[in-house]
Each structure stands twice: as structure tokens, then as C-alpha cells.
Design a protein around this motif. Structure first.
Motif, PDB file in Angstrom:
ATOM      1  N   ALA A 170       1.973  -8.094  -2.780  1.00  0.00           N
ATOM      2  CA  ALA A 170       2.603  -7.180  -3.733  1.00  0.00           C
ATOM      3  C   ALA A 170       2.960  -7.885  -5.037  1.00  0.00           C
ATOM      4  O   ALA A 170       2.786  -7.330  -6.129  1.00  0.00           O
ATOM      5  N   SER A 211       5.245   0.378   2.497  1.00  0.00           N
ATOM      6  CA  SER A 211       5.149   0.205   1.068  1.00  0.00           C
ATOM      7  C   SER A 211       5.681   1.399   0.296  1.00  0.00           C
ATOM      8  O   SER A 211       6.820   1.788   0.495  1.00  0.00           O
ATOM      9  N   THR A 212       4.886   2.032  -0.566  1.00  0.00           N
ATOM     10  CA  THR A 212       5.427   3.033  -1.507  1.00  0.00           C
ATOM     11  C   THR A 212       5.592   4.424  -0.890  1.00  0.00           C
ATOM     12  O   THR A 212       6.014   5.351  -1.579  1.00  0.00           O
ATOM     13  N   ALA A 249      -0.105  -8.539  -7.205  1.00  0.00           N
ATOM     14  CA  ALA A 249      -0.589  -7.303  -7.820  1.00  0.00           C
ATOM     15  C   ALA A 249       0.315  -6.875  -8.970  1.00  0.00           C
ATOM     16  O   ALA A 249      -0.158  -6.474 -10.044  1.00  0.00           O
ATOM     17  N   ALA A 250       1.621  -6.966  -8.763  1.00  0.00           N
ATOM     18  CA  ALA A 250       2.556  -6.540  -9.804  1.00  0.00           C
ATOM     19  C   ALA A 250       2.492  -7.445 -11.023  1.00  0.00           C
ATOM     20  O   ALA A 250       2.514  -6.976 -12.168  1.00  0.00           O
ATOM     21  N   ASP A 277      -4.974   1.268  -0.884  1.00  0.00           N
ATOM     22  CA  ASP A 277      -3.746   1.617  -1.594  1.00  0.00           C
ATOM     23  C   ASP A 277      -2.606   0.734  -1.094  1.00  0.00           C
ATOM     24  O   ASP A 277      -2.754  -0.046  -0.158  1.00  0.00           O
ATOM     25  N   ALA A 278      -1.445   0.861  -1.757  1.00  0.00           N
ATOM     26  CA  ALA A 278      -0.314   0.002  -1.416  1.00  0.00           C
ATOM     27  C   ALA A 278       0.152   0.204   0.017  1.00  0.00           C
ATOM     28  O   ALA A 278       0.720  -0.704   0.624  1.00  0.00           O
ATOM     29  N   ASP A 287       5.449  -2.895  -5.425  1.00  0.00           N
ATOM     30  CA  ASP A 287       4.325  -1.965  -5.475  1.00  0.00           C
ATOM     31  C   ASP A 287       4.685  -0.697  -6.245  1.00  0.00           C
ATOM     32  O   ASP A 287       3.901  -0.188  -7.047  1.00  0.00           O
ATOM     33  N   ARG A 321      -5.780  -6.808   0.267  1.00  0.00           N
ATOM     34  CA  ARG A 321      -5.765  -5.431  -0.231  1.00  0.00           C
ATOM     35  C   ARG A 321      -7.139  -4.891  -0.570  1.00  0.00           C
ATOM     36  O   ARG A 321      -7.298  -3.679  -0.721  1.00  0.00           O
ATOM     37  N   SER A 347       8.669  -6.175  -1.437  1.00  0.00           N
ATOM     38  CA  SER A 347       7.255  -5.839  -1.574  1.00  0.00           C
ATOM     39  C   SER A 347       7.078  -4.365  -1.888  1.00  0.00           C
ATOM     40  O   SER A 347       6.283  -3.988  -2.764  1.00  0.00           O
ATOM     41  N   ASP A 348       7.802  -3.508  -1.186  1.00  0.00           N
ATOM     42  CA  ASP A 348       7.701  -2.074  -1.435  1.00  0.00           C
ATOM     43  C   ASP A 348       8.090  -1.744  -2.875  1.00  0.00           C
ATOM     44  O   ASP A 348       7.426  -0.963  -3.555  1.00  0.00           O
ATOM     45  N   LYS A 357       3.050  -9.961   2.992  1.00  0.00           N
ATOM     46  CA  LYS A 357       3.262  -8.700   2.296  1.00  0.00           C
ATOM     47  C   LYS A 357       3.837  -8.956   0.897  1.00  0.00           C
ATOM     48  O   LYS A 357       3.407  -8.345  -0.085  1.00  0.00           O
TER      49      LYS A 357
END
Length: 907
Positions: free
Chosen positions: A225, A2-3, A228-229, A815-816, A198, A792, A194-195, A221
Motif C-alpha cells: 500500500a 483494504s478500501t 502504491a500511495a 484492486d486494493a 489505499d 498487486r 494500509s487500508d 500489506k
């Protein structure tokens, strides 16, 4: 990942170009020149062992020869050299890489896969291969081979296609639209949608995210994401290849109807994304989102100097499902005071072809003050009487004046027919969305309306399921296991009947007969009561029974049943000699004169796993193609939304002498099927066609179910794109007073329980939990507590076993990167000292360990000694928050906890 380390990708302190070259038109030279021309202010290093200088800058032979380790490297070397470059980057500690090189290949042991594995072992993030690069205008970084740099702004573009990303850069440059970042993902061996979702969801400089998608590799995944976004900012998606897939050969109607693009559409809808269908719509969305925030309401007022263009705008508005605003009497009077008598006196507000800037400005002021509209579209057709740019300037002045009032401003859209450049500059400076045509403008308005509606749907609280719906999962699993043990794919009708019964789905009874005589005997009691009978062939090798004449309907005598069964046996032996025929099934014909024929079912998508289908049923179901799909799990709210997206939903209402069908029963059937998919991951296809529905309820007349062994492992359902409710975490705990409590993961429908729970918390305990006085338990506040993505986060809620009242809750948000989680806990103020807090914390730690989190973190007020004492007993380390001496930071390394369930409670 992810991030992780993506900050080094979008804001690097230094960049190295691997494969830099003085050769004209080479990738290495283009990247180098774009970085320099873009004004990047960090260090730029050229790396090529064959040169000592490029573009007047020193060139180094290798990464290890650089004076410092760059945060980011751009790889523009032949495919055979990429892996060696990646391995060297891992050795020296580079954080991120953009691999522009194409031809790396896919799949196990390909160069692309080797690059992925080498990078992942050392935490090196990779964009690409086969990409045009990354642009981060805020740091003046054009790490791409796009023709031009992008302007700084607050739109993030993530594209699987490099050509489309480059094209959007060119389009945006002409329209003065700016970006926070533009990412060309290419082959996505590491950094994916997805990354980026996030990262940009958490980026304060990004207000909206645009996605161009060709395929999704990891649906779980992506959905996590995307959901959430979409809760924090608009996400607009365009999906290529809507009709690329060939005709799918499927054994069930459900499987045939669940096409790939329809599943993507269902996924985007479930995540709250705004889908557009082509580049025009994407550009329209970019224009809208770049200048206008979402707003409440959907009523549009149209102000124009040309009646025809105004009517076209209204037509387009109605085509797209919009609402034309009414004019209040007060507004009519205000407009009458200064408009010529020939104005339209209705919406669209046609202020006549000779309208000057003052007339436009006055009309706009009146419409801004009118409470009966939510947004205003201003159209202008150029005339020789009033200059287009002068009218635009007058409009911009009114908009600025309205914004200066300090309260929420009403959105204004503009379409200047002919795209006058001077007018465009005026609108850009005033941040008024403007378009070339009335259709584009209306579409921009509708896109914002749809986005806001999607957000509202994400926050809606679902209805409670009936308490008497308790499926017999053990019986259902035994049926499926028996079929798999026999290496069969299809359940026979008796097994299907038992499976549906286990999930309380009404169905006509089924009786097996192995001879014509047995069939007649089975039909006797049905016929004696005045019923009619259906006889169908039963064979695991004959899925479509009607293809061989294996279905006989409306039989009214025992002799007719005997004869029909004999004919079926004869036709099966003659037309399908290799088929194993078990016998025939005998069923009562279900007669509901005013029932609607529906289809409901489950299909399995290769990307998103199980999907639920609903639509109009019958033998011509594929021809009619009236269906909608949704990703499970479902609640009643989602099920009703699924029904409403079909044309047949209108036939469920009452009309003439036909009473309304029981839509509640239909919705509950869809929820039951979704739960079946969660409980039985072995189900690959399920088809109920027809499902008859009328005012008395529903009944399944014919159904087929296919299964296959489930080999994938993982938390929750291994193939669900949206992780279902984790029922396996339900349990009873014993308290110090001898009573017991039922603890389970939170459900969205718990909102009212939380509201009553907070009524029993003292203001002081609320302050200790939320670090500030809490007085507003609004729907939005409670929805954030009850509507979780189980992939998550988790929240365990404790209920008194006797009264059913909520006693306390603990939550943990990962966390992400799914490495650390932040916890929070709150107990009813009158229930302290019972050991409930300890039990909830222990359960939360157990969940974190199972999920593979590295540590749990939290913040506790210095004065909250009870919480700090419990943290010490559980093994948390405690230190003062360097940013706030009144806070304590508590941290628990999960690896240090071997068995959370055996943590000894303090005396």
C-alpha cells in the motif's frame, strides 16, 4: 479488506452514537455534541436503552429500533458490551464502526479479537478500539472526542496515537492548515495504515498523507500500500520508539546491527516515504505540503534583510545536504540596478536592514526570473523602518503575479522571525508556506526536495544483472535441507563455503581436519606455494571461535599448524567441555594489502522479515556501527544505493596510492545475497565479515549462516515484505507455427525491450489497446509498464526463443481489496494468429485464480472484434458500457474456471 466500505466511514449518510448519554464529560455525550457542533448534515441517532431523549433529540433503545440503518456507528460503551453491539450491527447491516472503548485486550480470544472476527464475517469495517475517532472536515463530520473540529483541506492524517491526532488538530487550527480526514487507528483490529493509504491514495481531495506509526502488524500489506500511495502523492511518516528496543542478543554481527528502527527506516526508504524524526518536523512537513507542491531541482536562493539570519539559513541548508544556488550575472546586474551598494552581491542575498516592501518585491522578481535557482526562501527580521505585514503583502502580490503567468511557478518559502500574526494571515491567503524560524523553513524546503528525489528513485530503471549469474539453487536447498534434517541451526564452514559457491560469491577454500596431523597435511600445499594458513575450531556449539582462542592465524610451517590445531582441541575441551567439536578447518590466509574490510549479511526482522546489511567490517564492527539496511529483493541500483548510505563507501574510492575498490562486485554480492534470501526462506542470519574488497573484486574471508524451518505459507517468499520476482511463473509455450516462446513475469530492466517492442506495433493496434493515439513512449510511461508490485499486479512478457525479441505482453492489476483485476493485452502486429494472445490470457487467468481474485474485468473498444471474440471463447460476459457506447465491458468470474490451463483454444 483494504478500501472496502471505507467510503461509509469518511462520508456516511447517517451516524448512530451507541452509548449516547446526558452525563457530563462522558464519551457518548462528547461524540454527540461534536457531531452536532461540527455541522454534520446527515442524520444523527442516539442509542441508549436508558434514555428517551438526549440533547433535545430522541434516543432509541437499540440499533434495530432506528428508523433507518446508519452507515456509521460510534461505539462508546463498556468493553463487555462492545461485542454484543457489533453483532447487532452486523445483523442490521451497518457498514462501518468507530469503537472508542479501551481495554479490549489483544491476541487470540481477547475481546478485541472476538470483535474483529464477528465484524469481518459480515464485512463491517472497524476503526479502533481505543481510539479518539475520525474527522472528515469535507462533510463536516467530527466523529471524535477531539477538543475542536478540523478545517477542510487536502492533508490526510492517519495516527496510531489519538493524543497526537488531537494535538495536530489544535496545531492546524492555529495555523489554518486543513485536512481531508484525520483517523485515529487505536488498536487496529481491522482498519489499519494500509487500508487508509489505499483509500487516500485514490482520494482526489487528498494531496498528501501524514502517518504517525508505532508499529506495523502486516508488513507485506503495508509495503504494498505504501509503495502504491507514494507513487501518486507525498507520504510523510513519523515513527515512535526509535530507541525503545533493548540491546538485542544476536549470534552474528549482522543480527546485532539490524536493529528494529533501522529496519523501519529501510522499509520507509524502499516504499518512497518521507521520514521525519519528531513532531516539529511533522508539523513543518504539514505546513509545507499543505501549501506547496513538489518541484524540480534543489538549488535554494535566500533573500533576507539580515545577514546573520541569512548565514544561519545557509548553515542549516548545508547541514541537511541542500544546495546553495549561484547568482547569474544577469541577476546580479538586475539587483545592482535598484539595491543599495552595500547589498551582499552573493547568495544569501542580503538587501540590508532598512529594506522596504518595494526593495523586497523587486529582489524577489529578479530571483524568480533567475534560471540558476529552483526555489526562494525569504527571511524577514522586524525593524522599525518597514512593517513586517507590509513586506509580507508585497511578497504575496509578487507570488500571485508569478502564478498568474500560467507555467510552472517557482516555489517561495517565508520565515518571518517573531511570527507576526498579520503576516501569517497574508501568507496563508496567498498559500505561501511560512515558518517561525529559518531552520524550520529550510527543513520544509529539504523535505520537498527529498520527496521528489524519492519519487525519481522509484522510477529509475535498474541495471541488468550479468547473464552468467545463475545460482545453483538446487545445491543450495540440499545443503539447507541436510542441516535441518540433523536439527542443527548453524551451517558448518564447509557447508557455508558450498552455499556461497552455489551463489557465485568468491570465498577462500576450507578444508576439514579432525586431528592435528590432518591439519598439517591439509596445510602442506598452501605453505609450499608460499602461503600462510589459518586454523579455526569447528563446532556447532561454538559460534564465536575467538572467545575460546579457537582461531590461529598466519601459520607458516606444518609444525606450527600441527601445534596450533592441538592447542585448539585442548582449549575447546577445557573451556567448552559440553561442546561437540567436529575438528578444525584449515584455510589459506587471504592477503590483500589495499583491500577494505566490509561486512555484508542477512538478518531476520520480526515485522519485515529478511533484511540485507552492508557496512564497514572487522572485529570492531558493532563499535564502529557504520552500516545501512535494505529490504530484499535488490537489483544493482538498489544495491549501489545501499552502499552509498555508509561512511565506508567513501573509502571505496581511489585515494593516494590505493586504487578504487570494485564497487560493481560489491553491489553484485549484495544482489546475490538478496536472491539467496528469496530462494532459501529458511535462512535466518547470514554474516560475511570480513568481505575483502579491492580493485580486483571481492572475497569472503569468514562467514556464518543460521537456518530454521520455514512454516509460513504463501505466494512468493512468505516473509518478504516486498514480494520478490515470481520465478515460478516462468515457462515455455508452443505456438501454432511450431516455434516456442519463453514467457516470464516482467522485470524493471525490461524497459528498453518494451521500447523496441512498441516500434513494431502499428498505430491502429496501439489505439485499440490504449483507446487513443500513443506517440510518447517516455521513461515515465514505460516505467509504469515494467515496474510492478508483484503483490498487486502481474505482467507476463513473451520472448521469441530464437531471437530473444519481445513478442507480446498481458497484464492484470488487482484492486486494493484484491478481489477484482483489470487486464490489458498487446501483441506485436506481425505476430497475430499464432495463438500467443490465447496462451497469455490463459496464463493471466491462472495467476488470478492462484491469487484468489474473484473476477477479471476489462474494457474493449466495440470495433476490436478479435479481442471480443477471444473474450467470448474464454468465458467473459460482454455488455455495453453505459457511460460510453463505443466501449464494451468484459467480465470473467474466476470461480467458473476450474483449470485455466485446460481452456480449449478456438480453432
Amino acid at each position: 479488506m483494504s478500501t472496502y466500505r471505507l467510503d461509509k466511514l469518511f462520508a456516511p449518510r447517517s451516524i448512530a452514537v451507541i452509548g449516547a448519554s446526558p452525563r457530563p464529560n462522558s464519551l457518548g455525550l462528547t461524540f454527540l455534541r461534536n457531531l452536532i457542533a461540527g455541522g454534520y448534515e446527515g442524520e444523527i441517532f442516539s442509542v441508549n436503552p436508558h434514555h428517551v431523549e438526549i440533547e433535545g433529540r430522541p434516543c432509541f433503545p437499540s440499533l434495530s429500533a432506528l428508523p433507518e440503518v446508519p452507515d456509521l456507528m460510534i461505539v462508546a460503551v463498556p468493553p463487555a458490551r462492545v461485542l454484543g453491539v457489533i453483532e447487532e450491527a452486523c445483523e442490521v447491516g451497518v457498514s462501518a464502526a468507530i469503537v472508542a472503548t479501551a481495554g479490549m485486550g489483544y491476541g487470540a480470544n481477547s475481546l478485541g479479537d472476538q470483535v474483529r472476527l464477528a465484524a469481518r464475517a459480515h464485512g463491517l469495517r472497524i476503526v479502533g478500539p481505543n481510539c479518539i475517532g475520525v474527522l472528515a472536515p469535507r462533510v463536516k463530520m467530527n466523529a471524535s472526542f477531539a477538543a475542536h473540529s478540523a478545517k477542510p483541506g487536502d492533508l490526510a492524517l492517519v495516527s496510531q496515537s489519538g493524543a497526537l491526532a488531537a494535538g495536530l488538530v489544535e496545531w492546524a487550527a492555529q495555523r489554518h492548515v486543513g485536512f481531508s480526514a484525520i483517523v485515529s487507528l487505536g488498536d487496529k483490529v481491522d482498519v489499519d495504515f494500509s487500508d487508509c493509504l489505499d483509500f487516500f491514495a485514490a482520494d482526489a481531495g487528498t494531496r498528501a498523507i501524514l502517518l504517525y506509526i508505532e508499529s506495523i502488524d502486516n508488513a507485506q500489506k503495508f509495503m504494498s500500500a505504501a509503495r502504491a500511495a507514494a507513487r501518486v502523492k507525498p507520504v510523510v511518516v513519523i515513527k515512535a520508539g526509535r530507541h525503545a528496543q533493548g540491546a538485542k542478543a544476536a549470534a552474528t554481527h549482522t543480527g546485532a546491527l539490524a536493529g528494529s528502527d533501522a529496519v523501519y527506516d529501510a522499509a520507509f526508504r524502499r516504499a518512497g516515504l518521507l521520514r521525519v524524526l519528531d513532531l516539529d518536523q511533522l508539523f513543518s512537513a504539514a505546513e509545507t505540503l499543505g501549501r506547496q507542491k513538489p518541484f524540480p531541482g534543489s538549488r535554494l536562493a535566500v533573500l533576507t534583510n539580515g545577514g546573520g539570519i541569512g548565514v544561519l539559513a545557509v548553515d542549516r541548508l548545508i547541514d541537511l545536504g541542500g544546495t546553495l544556488a549561484a547568482l547569474s550575472e544577469k541577476t546580479r546586474a538586475a539587483l545592482d540596478a535598484f539595491l543599495p551598494p552595500t547589498w551582499s552581491h552573493a547568495n544569501p542575498i542580503d538587501i540590508v536592514g532598512d529594506a522596504d516592501p518595494a526593495r523586497y518585491a523587486g529582489a524577489l522578481e529578479a530571483l524568480l526570473a533567475d534560471p540558476d535557482n529552483d526555489a526562494i526562501l525569504i527571511l524577514n527580521v522586524p525593524t522599525a523602518i518597514a512593517g513586517a505585514s507590509d513586506v509580507a503583502a508585497a511578497i504575496a502580490d509578487v507570488v500571485r503575479k508569478d502564478r498568474s503567468k500560467g507555467y510552472r511557478q517557482k516555489p517561495v518559502f517565508a520565515a518571518w522571525i517573531g511570527e507576526d500574526p498579520d503576516s501569517a494571515r497574508v501568507f496563508e491567503e496567498a498559500r505561501v508556506p511560512h515558518y517561525a524560524t529559518e531552520a524550520d523553513a529550510v527543513r520544509g524546503f529539504i523535505q520537498l526536495v527529498r520527496y521528489r528525489e524519492a519519487q525519481e528513485q522509484l522510477m529509475e530503471t535498474p541495471d541488468n544483472l550479468p547473464h552468467d549469474f545463475v545460482p545453483d539453487t538446487e545445491a543450495a536447498r540440499a545443503i539447507v535441507a541436510h542441516v535441518l534434517e540433523q536439527n542443527r541451526r548453524w551451517l558448518d564452514p564447509l557447508e557455508v563455503n558450498a552455499l556461497l559457491k552455489a551463489y557465485d560469491i568468491p570465498t577462500a577454500p576450507v578444508i576439514l581436519a579432525t586431528t592435528p596431523e590432518e591439519a598439517a597435511e591439509a596445510a602442506r600445499p598452501i605453505i609450499a606455494e608460499g602461503g600462510t594458513v589459518a586454523v579455526k575450531v569447528l563446532s556447532p556449539d561454538i559460534v564465536h571461535k575467538s572467545d575460546i582462542g579457537g582461531v590461529k592465524l598466519d601459520l607458516t610451517t606444518e609444525e606450527a599448524v600441527r601445534k596450533a590445531a592441538a592447542e585448539i582441541f585442548e582449549r575447546a575441551a577445557r573451556l567448552k567441555p559440553q561442546a561437540h567439536v567436529t575438528g578444525v578447518t584449515v584455510q589459506p590466509m587471504v592477503r590483500r594489502a589495499k583491500a577494505r574490510e566490509l561486512i555484508v549479511g542477512l538478518a531476520d526482522d520480526p515485522s519485515f522479515g529478511p533484511v540485507v546489511l552492508f557496512g564497514r567490517g572487522g572485529t570492531a564492527v558493532e563499535v564502529i556501527n557504520d552500516k545501512a539496511l535494505a529490504l530484499p529483493p535488490l537489483d544493482l541500483k538498489l544495491a549501489n544505493d545501499l552502499i552509498a548510505r555508509t561512511r565506508v563507501s567513501r573509502r571505496l574510492k581511489a585515494y593516494r596510492d590505493v586504487p578504487a575498490a570494485d564497487e560493481g562486485a560489491i553491489a553484485l554480492t549484495l544482489v546475490k545475497l538478496a536472491q539467496m534470501a528469496a530462494d532459501l526462506p529458511e535462512i535466518r542470519e547470514l554474516d560475511i565479515n570480513p568481505l575483502l574488497a579491492d580493485h580486483s573484486g571481492v572475497i569472503a574471508v569468514d562467514a556464518r549462516v543460521a537456518v530454521a524451518p520455514e512454516t509460513r505459507k504463501g505466494s512468493g517468499h512468505p516473509r518478504f515484505a516486498v514480494r520478490p520476482y515470481p520465478k515460478e511463473w516462468e515457462r515455455h509455450i508452443k505456438l501454432r507455427n511450431g516455434k516456442t516462446a519463453f514467457v516470464r513475469p516482467v522485470r524493471p530492466e525490461d524497459e528498453e525491450k518494451f521500447k523496441r517492442f512498441f516500434e513494431k506495433i502499428t498505430p491502429e493496434d496501439l489505439r485499440l489497446r490504449f483507446f487513443a493515439p500513443v506517440r510518447d513512449f517516455s521513461h515515465a510511461f514505460l516505467a509504469r509498464l515494467t515496474q510492478l508490485d508483484y503483490a498487486r499486479a502481474i505482467a507476463f512478457v513473451a520472448f521469441d526463443d530464437e531471437s530473444g525479441e519481445m513478442m507480446g505482453a498481458v497484464r492484470l492489476h488487482a484492486d486494493a481489496n484484491h478481489e477484482t483485476g483489470e487486464y490489458g493485452i498487446l501483441l506485436r502486429s506481425d505476430l497475430k494468429g499464432l495463438g500467443l494472445g490465447w496462451e497469455l490470457m490463459r496464463l493471466m487467468i491462472e495467476w488470478a485464480k492462484v491469487e484468489g481474485l474473484r473476477e477479471i474485468d476489462g474494457q474493449v473498444l466495440r470495433e476490436n472484434s478479435t479481442m471480443l471474440d477471444m473474450c467470448r471463447s474464454l468465458g467473459f460476459s460482454i455488455k455495453i458500457d453505459p457511460d460510453d457506447p463505443e466501449l464494451r465491458l468484459v467480465t470473467l468470474p474466476i470461480a467458473a474456471i476450474e483449470e485455466p490451463g485446460k481452456l480449449a483454444a478456438p480453432a
